[in-house]
Design a protein around this motif. Structure first.
Motif, PDB file in Angstrom:
ATOM      1  N   ASP A  18     -13.499  -5.093 -43.628  1.00  0.00           N
ATOM      2  CA  ASP A  18     -14.311  -6.167 -44.221  1.00  0.00           C
ATOM      3  C   ASP A  18     -13.907  -7.542 -43.679  1.00  0.00           C
ATOM      4  N   SER A  19     -12.610  -7.754 -43.425  1.00  0.00           N
ATOM      5  CA  SER A  19     -12.155  -9.024 -42.871  1.00  0.00           C
ATOM      6  C   SER A  19     -12.706  -9.230 -41.462  1.00  0.00           C
ATOM      7  N   TYR A  20     -12.671  -8.176 -40.668  1.00  0.00           N
ATOM      8  CA  TYR A  20     -13.213  -8.253 -39.308  1.00  0.00           C
ATOM      9  C   TYR A  20     -14.710  -8.566 -39.340  1.00  0.00           C
ATOM     10  N   ARG A  21     -15.430  -7.871 -40.209  1.00  0.00           N
ATOM     11  CA  ARG A  21     -16.874  -8.101 -40.320  1.00  0.00           C
ATOM     12  C   ARG A  21     -17.169  -9.526 -40.778  1.00  0.00           C
ATOM     13  N   ALA A  22     -16.399 -10.009 -41.760  1.00  0.00           N
ATOM     14  CA  ALA A  22     -16.611 -11.358 -42.271  1.00  0.00           C
ATOM     15  C   ALA A  22     -16.315 -12.403 -41.192  1.00  0.00           C
ATOM     16  N   ALA A  23     -15.267 -12.182 -40.413  1.00  0.00           N
ATOM     17  CA  ALA A  23     -14.925 -13.128 -39.354  1.00  0.00           C
ATOM     18  C   ALA A  23     -16.022 -13.175 -38.292  1.00  0.00           C
ATOM     19  N   ARG A  24     -16.566 -12.035 -37.955  1.00  0.00           N
ATOM     20  CA  ARG A  24     -17.632 -11.996 -36.937  1.00  0.00           C
ATOM     21  C   ARG A  24     -18.917 -12.640 -37.429  1.00  0.00           C
ATOM     22  N   LEU A  25     -19.200 -12.526 -38.717  1.00  0.00           N
ATOM     23  CA  LEU A  25     -20.437 -13.072 -39.264  1.00  0.00           C
ATOM     24  C   LEU A  25     -20.267 -14.490 -39.812  1.00  0.00           C
ATOM     25  N   GLY A  26     -19.030 -15.008 -39.791  1.00  0.00           N
ATOM     26  CA  GLY A  26     -18.787 -16.354 -40.293  1.00  0.00           C
ATOM     27  C   GLY A  26     -18.825 -16.455 -41.810  1.00  0.00           C
ATOM     28  N   GLU A  27     -18.565 -15.365 -42.479  1.00  0.00           N
ATOM     29  CA  GLU A  27     -18.546 -15.336 -43.945  1.00  0.00           C
ATOM     30  C   GLU A  27     -17.125 -15.516 -44.443  1.00  0.00           C
ATOM     31  N   PRO A  28     -16.951 -15.858 -45.726  1.00  0.00           N
ATOM     32  CA  PRO A  28     -15.584 -15.967 -46.275  1.00  0.00           C
ATOM     33  C   PRO A  28     -14.916 -14.594 -46.339  1.00  0.00           C
ATOM     34  N   LEU A  29     -13.594 -14.608 -46.202  1.00  0.00           N
ATOM     35  CA  LEU A  29     -12.836 -13.358 -46.238  1.00  0.00           C
ATOM     36  C   LEU A  29     -12.853 -12.759 -47.646  1.00  0.00           C
ATOM     37  N   PRO A  30     -12.812 -11.445 -47.746  1.00  0.00           N
ATOM     38  CA  PRO A  30     -12.735 -10.808 -49.070  1.00  0.00           C
ATOM     39  C   PRO A  30     -11.339 -10.996 -49.660  1.00  0.00           C
ATOM     40  N   PRO A  31     -11.191 -10.824 -50.973  1.00  0.00           N
ATOM     41  CA  PRO A  31      -9.849 -10.936 -51.567  1.00  0.00           C
ATOM     42  C   PRO A  31      -8.951  -9.795 -51.084  1.00  0.00           C
ATOM     43  N   GLU A  32      -7.670 -10.067 -51.000  1.00  0.00           N
ATOM     44  CA  GLU A  32      -6.721  -9.044 -50.560  1.00  0.00           C
ATOM     45  C   GLU A  32      -6.630  -7.931 -51.591  1.00  0.00           C
ATOM     46  N   PRO A  33      -6.295  -6.713 -51.150  1.00  0.00           N
ATOM     47  CA  PRO A  33      -6.152  -5.605 -52.104  1.00  0.00           C
ATOM     48  C   PRO A  33      -5.071  -5.907 -53.142  1.00  0.00           C
ATOM     49  N   GLY A  34      -5.368  -5.612 -54.388  1.00  0.00           N
ATOM     50  CA  GLY A  34      -4.412  -5.820 -55.467  1.00  0.00           C
ATOM     51  C   GLY A  34      -4.453  -7.197 -56.086  1.00  0.00           C
ATOM     52  N   THR A  35      -5.339  -8.061 -55.615  1.00  0.00           N
ATOM     53  CA  THR A  35      -5.381  -9.435 -56.113  1.00  0.00           C
ATOM     54  C   THR A  35      -5.735  -9.496 -57.592  1.00  0.00           C
ATOM     55  N   HIS A  36      -6.649  -8.662 -58.037  1.00  0.00           N
ATOM     56  CA  HIS A  36      -7.150  -8.745 -59.406  1.00  0.00           C
ATOM     57  C   HIS A  36      -6.673  -7.590 -60.295  1.00  0.00           C
ATOM     58  N   GLU A  37      -5.661  -6.848 -59.865  1.00  0.00           N
ATOM     59  CA  GLU A  37      -5.208  -5.691 -60.643  1.00  0.00           C
ATOM     60  C   GLU A  37      -4.616  -6.098 -61.984  1.00  0.00           C
ATOM     61  N   VAL A  38      -3.811  -7.139 -62.000  1.00  0.00           N
ATOM     62  CA  VAL A  38      -3.182  -7.568 -63.257  1.00  0.00           C
ATOM     63  C   VAL A  38      -4.252  -8.021 -64.241  1.00  0.00           C
ATOM     64  N   ALA A  39      -5.228  -8.756 -63.763  1.00  0.00           N
ATOM     65  CA  ALA A  39      -6.298  -9.228 -64.649  1.00  0.00           C
ATOM     66  C   ALA A  39      -7.107  -8.052 -65.187  1.00  0.00           C
ATOM     67  N   ALA A  40      -7.336  -7.037 -64.366  1.00  0.00           N
ATOM     68  CA  ALA A  40      -8.086  -5.863 -64.817  1.00  0.00           C
ATOM     69  C   ALA A  40      -7.308  -5.089 -65.880  1.00  0.00           C
ATOM     70  N   LEU A  41      -5.999  -4.929 -65.676  1.00  0.00           N
ATOM     71  CA  LEU A  41      -5.178  -4.237 -66.678  1.00  0.00           C
ATOM     72  C   LEU A  41      -5.127  -5.014 -67.984  1.00  0.00           C
ATOM     73  N   ARG A  42      -5.017  -6.338 -67.882  1.00  0.00           N
ATOM     74  CA  ARG A  42      -4.985  -7.176 -69.082  1.00  0.00           C
ATOM     75  C   ARG A  42      -6.309  -7.080 -69.844  1.00  0.00           C
TER      76      ARG A  42
END
Length: 68
Positions: A10-34
């Motif tokens: 997804d990062s490669y695709r976003a860079a080629r299309l000029g889109e913002p990078l996706p969030p890194e894996p595990g970024t929202h895990e704590v919020a989801a558990l909470r």
């Protein structure tokens, strides 16, 4: 394909299309558990059961912890 492979793809695709990078894996895990914990507490309150300490109390009853 695991989460890291998907992120790299997804990062490669976003860079080629000029889109913002996706969030890194595990970024929202704590919020989801909470959020899941808060939802369970909310449902217990609606059902008229205590919202806190139920696991510890159940283990204490089961194994008679604290009776010395």
């Amino acid at each position: 394909m695991n989460a890291l492979h998907q992120y790299l793809f997804d990062s490669y695709r976003a860079a080629r299309l000029g889109e913002p990078l996706p969030p890194e894996p595990g970024t929202h895990e704590v919020a989801a558990l909470r959020a899941a914990r808060d939802r369970r507490r909310f449902e217990r309150v609606l059902a008229g059961r205590p919202a806190r300490g139920t696991l510890r109390a159940a283990l204490r009853r089961r194994f008679r912890l604290g009776d010395g």
